[in-house]
Design an enzyme around this catalytic site. Structure first.
Site, short mmCIF file in Angstrom:
data_model
loop_
_atom_site.label_atom_id
_atom_site.label_comp_id
_atom_site.label_asym_id
_atom_site.label_seq_id
_atom_site.Cartn_x
_atom_site.Cartn_y
_atom_site.Cartn_z
N GLU A 4 7.95 -57.80 -34.05
CA GLU A 4 8.69 -59.30 -34.36
C GLU A 4 8.46 -60.79 -34.60
OE1 GLU A 4 9.15 -57.33 -31.62
OE2 GLU A 4 9.34 -58.49 -29.79
N HIS A 40 16.06 -53.66 -37.04
CA HIS A 40 15.63 -54.10 -35.30
C HIS A 40 14.90 -55.84 -35.16
CE1 HIS A 40 14.10 -52.50 -31.57
NE2 HIS A 40 13.03 -53.39 -31.73
N GLU A 41 14.15 -55.70 -35.99
CA GLU A 41 12.41 -56.54 -35.46
C GLU A 41 14.02 -57.63 -36.24
OE1 GLU A 41 11.01 -56.02 -34.07
OE2 GLU A 41 10.42 -53.69 -34.96
N HIS A 47 15.82 -58.86 -33.07
CA HIS A 47 15.02 -59.38 -31.82
C HIS A 47 14.55 -61.23 -32.31
CE1 HIS A 47 12.63 -56.86 -29.59
NE2 HIS A 47 12.28 -55.76 -30.69
N GLU A 83 14.27 -54.90 -25.28
CA GLU A 83 13.98 -54.33 -26.49
C GLU A 83 15.14 -53.15 -26.21
OE1 GLU A 83 12.52 -53.76 -28.39
OE2 GLU A 83 10.20 -54.91 -28.11
N ASP A 85 0.38 -50.86 -22.60
CA ASP A 85 0.06 -49.68 -23.88
C ASP A 85 0.28 -48.36 -23.80
OD1 ASP A 85 0.27 -52.06 -25.38
OD2 ASP A 85 -2.02 -52.19 -24.95
N TYR A 134 14.24 -48.89 -24.19
CA TYR A 134 14.88 -49.15 -25.48
C TYR A 134 16.16 -48.55 -25.45
CZ TYR A 134 10.45 -50.49 -28.37
OH TYR A 134 9.91 -51.62 -28.74
N1 BES Z 1 8.10 -55.56 -30.44
C1 BES Z 1 7.86 -53.94 -30.66
C2 BES Z 1 6.83 -53.42 -31.09
C3 BES Z 1 5.81 -54.04 -29.05
C4 BES Z 1 6.02 -53.09 -28.06
C5 BES Z 1 4.34 -53.73 -29.29
C6 BES Z 1 5.76 -53.49 -27.13
C7 BES Z 1 4.13 -54.23 -28.76
C8 BES Z 1 4.22 -53.88 -27.06
C9 BES Z 1 8.84 -53.69 -31.89
O1 BES Z 1 10.14 -54.80 -31.62
C10 BES Z 1 9.56 -52.68 -31.92
O2 BES Z 1 9.85 -52.05 -30.65
N2 BES Z 1 8.99 -51.78 -33.20
C11 BES Z 1 10.10 -49.89 -32.97
C12 BES Z 1 10.64 -50.59 -34.31
C13 BES Z 1 11.48 -49.42 -34.06
C14 BES Z 1 12.24 -49.55 -32.46
C15 BES Z 1 12.51 -50.00 -34.38
C16 BES Z 1 8.61 -49.61 -33.80
O3 BES Z 1 7.38 -50.00 -33.78
O4 BES Z 1 8.78 -48.49 -33.40
ZN ZN Z 2 11.61 -53.71 -30.70
#
Ligand code: BES
Ligand code: ZN
Length: 622
Positions: free
Chosen positions: A290, A314-315, A318, A337, A394, A402
């Protein structure tokens, strides 16, 4: 020392940084950035100031006014999660100029050589800073509690262009005064004369500003041979300049403006002016990120059927929950999330209908239940608010923030009714925008605005308890129930008939496959694929769900397809279950050897964050 974030050396007794001015010289042949960072503090500081760094070489730190050197120390060992602690000695200073270089192993940066790009002519580099990687691009107080504004001058080869999660405000020839404050003598501290490199022929400077205070994890850029298409009044889609990719992306995301209008109706005005999209190379480790003003996306969301819109929803969500209101540190990550997943589904409900929104709730419900199994020996990670001391965000990334977060908000919505909940959400956003908050702040606000809520819902169990609270629930929808019952029938040996699946798209198949028993016979898996060709699906959600099933039933026929998939995409949502599926469990020598070989061959194509995550999976089981 009073830490405010388990993932940062930031000290709460020190003033916070309010602005960072960066000059970045991209040296592609050595995969390094030679840079200066001018940090401005809230107020003058005397004594040590703690900053976060990782894989940075600090050449010199100067008083920006007198250009006299300031003493500093860099911790001699690198903390495996938090990096290196940089301490600068200040004497009534409210700013400092840091001369530094990144290194090829900087964890936020993926440097792609020309053969790793679509067009294979020019190199490409991009960032992924969330959660703890901004510190590998510039020294900073790398905690979301410390919001900063910034400006950046990127010096790149003339054939390339740069984009950032910031306002673009200049494309021009480099001039020596870009490095004002960096004396020629200091410039040579880099081991070469930065000023003359900066001004060389064939280079161009792209300038950006971010005037809204953001958490450092939202800092982002990409540099490569980029092109774009206009898809709406506030939206362009960017990617490598390949017509086929740009056209497909423009079609996939044509509905973005409509989504933005719906989202504004739900959550209030869009505060970031532009909402551009950048489609990255296949190695991008997430579905989407995002980054403000410019969301980063995996190319796997371009499926040709507008379902990539879910990730965009989703993004986009955010922009309110996460970017306007930010978790104070990763222990409250569900505030980012969980709220965003709730908001995403509200957008999806309006633009794609209630049935699709219910399928997404169902896919999430399945994912949440699987996480309970994964964390059965470490229930701390099943809590919304959890202790992350010594934990690499990570490695512990999961669906819990979520989906349990979503369930919590949905539970509150059921209690007070949608109109009241919508009003509450808008007020929450308006109250805390541009602030970084924790779970307690949210709960206090909830109790103050919905008096008596704590008598109806066990707020403590939801936020601090382990597992799934008894008042969480599955979606209510005929389509959902139908698919679940078909998934159940598979155990009894019944495959869905063609007329039952003829209008199924990706999400229907994903829900179906993820709910099949993991203990099915290999012959059944083969029969299913013979009829519906799921292993060949262009939709990676479907393909990977099928391949997981193939691995768990030890169906070797598909190992070739597993290997191919692991080599063509770097999205961790696919790497994690496939590598884990191969190496988990007893008596799987053949699969372990396969996983090790494939990783050795594919490693270089993955983003450093994904490399680390796969390494952790293999280290645990192989
Ligand atoms: N912010 C997250 C990605 C993220 C989380 C990066 C933790 C680094 C550390 C992003 O908004 C996300 O949740 N992406 C999901 C999208 C999905 C839930 C629609 C993904 O990458 O799968
Ligand atoms: Zn997210």
């Amino acid at each position: 020392m009073a830490p405010i974030d388990p993932h940062s050396f930031t000290d709460s007794t020190h003033p916070l940084t309010t602005h960072i001015a960066l000059t970045l010289y991209f040296h592609f042949s050595s995969s390094t950035i030679h840079a200066t960072a001018l940090l401005t503090l809230q107020n003058p500081c005397t004594g040590p100031l703690s900053l976060d760094t990782r894989s940075l070489v600090i050449h010199k730190i100067l008083d920006p006014e007198t250009l006299t050197p300031l003493p500093f120390t860099l911790s001699s060992s690198e903390h495996p999660i938090n990096g290196r602690h940089l301490t600068v000695s200040l004497n009534n200073h409210s700013s400092m100029l840091i001369l530094y270089s990144t290194s090829p192993s900087s964890s936020a940066l993926q440097w792609l050589s020309p053969p790793q790009t679509f067009k294979k002519i020019h190199p490409f580099v991009y960032t992924q800073c969330q959660s703890v990687h901004a510190r590998s691009v510039f020294p900073c107080q790398d905690t979301p509690a410390a919001r900063v504004c910034y400006s950046a001058k990127l010096n790149v080869p003339r054939q390339l262009s740069a984009v950032m999660s910031a306002r673009h405000c200049g494309h021009r020839d480099p001039v020596g005064s870009d490095l004002d404050g960096v004396l020629t003598k200091e410039a040579t501290e880099f081991g070469f004369d930065l000023k003359s490199l900066w001004c060389e022929e064939g280079r161009v400077v792209e300038e950006f500003v971010m005037e809204q205070p953001i958490p450092p994890y939202l800092f982002a850029f990409a540099v490569g041979e980029l092109g774009f298409r206009e898809v709406g009044p506030r939206t362009r889609v960017y990617s490598e300049a390949v017509d086929g990719v740009l056209d497909a992306a423009a079609r996939e995301f044509a509905g973005t403006e409509e989504m933005m209008r719906q989202a504004e109706g739900l959550f209030g005005e869009y505060d970031w002016e532009r909402f551009d999209l950048l489609v990255l190379p296949p190695s991008f480790p997430y579905g989407g990120m995002e980054n403000p003003r410019m969301v980063f996306l995996t190319p796997t969301v371009i499926k040709g059927d507008a379902s990539g819109a879910q990730v965009v929803a989703h993004e986009l969500a955010h922009s309110w929950t996460g970017n306007l209101i930010t978790n104070k540190n990763n222990e409250h990550f569900w505030l980012n999330e969980g709220f965003t997943t709730y908001a995403e589904r509200r957008i999806v409900e309006v633009v794609q209908g209630e049935d699709i929104a219910a399928l997404n709730v169902g896919i999430g419900w399945r994912g949440l239940n699987e996480e309970m199994e994964r964390f059965k020996d470490n229930m701390e990670f099943t809590k919304l608010k959890n202790n992350q001391e010594g934990v690499d965000p990570d490695d512990m990334y999961s669906q819990v923030p979520y989906e349990k977060g979503f369930q919590f908000l949905w539970r509150i919505e059921r209690q007070i009714g949608r109109p009241a909940f919508d009003e509450f959400l808008k007020k929450y956003i308006a109250t805390f925008k541009f602030k970084s908050i924790d779970t307690e702040t949210f709960l206090d606000f909830l109790k103050a605005n919905i008096p008596g809520i704590e008598k109806e819902i066990d707020l403590q169990q939801w936020t601090e308890g382990t597992g799934i609270p008894p008042d969480a629930q599955e979606p209510v929808s005929n389509l959902y129930t139908k698919i679940m019952s078909l998934a159940n029938d598979f155990k009894l040996g019944r495959m869905p008939r063609e007329d039952e699946v003829c209008d199924w798209k990706g999400q229907e198949w994903e829900l179906y496959l993820e709910n099949l028993s993991k203990a099915v016979e290999a012959s059944q898996v083969i029969a299913l694929d013979a009829r519906y060709r799921l292993s060949e699906s262009k939709d990676y959600e479907v393909k990977v769900a099928f391949l997981q099933l193939a691995i768990s039933s030890r169906c070797r026929d598909y190992y070739g397809e597993v290997e191919k998939t692991l080599k063509e995409v770097g999205r961790m949502k696919y790497l994690r279950p496939l590598y884990s599926g191969l190496v988990q469990g007893a008596g799987k020598d053949e699969e372990k050897i396969l996983a090790k070989r494939v990783f050795a061959e594919a490693r270089e194509c993955y983003h450093p964050i994904a490399q680390g995550v796969v390494e952790a999976i293999l280290a645990k089981h192989v």
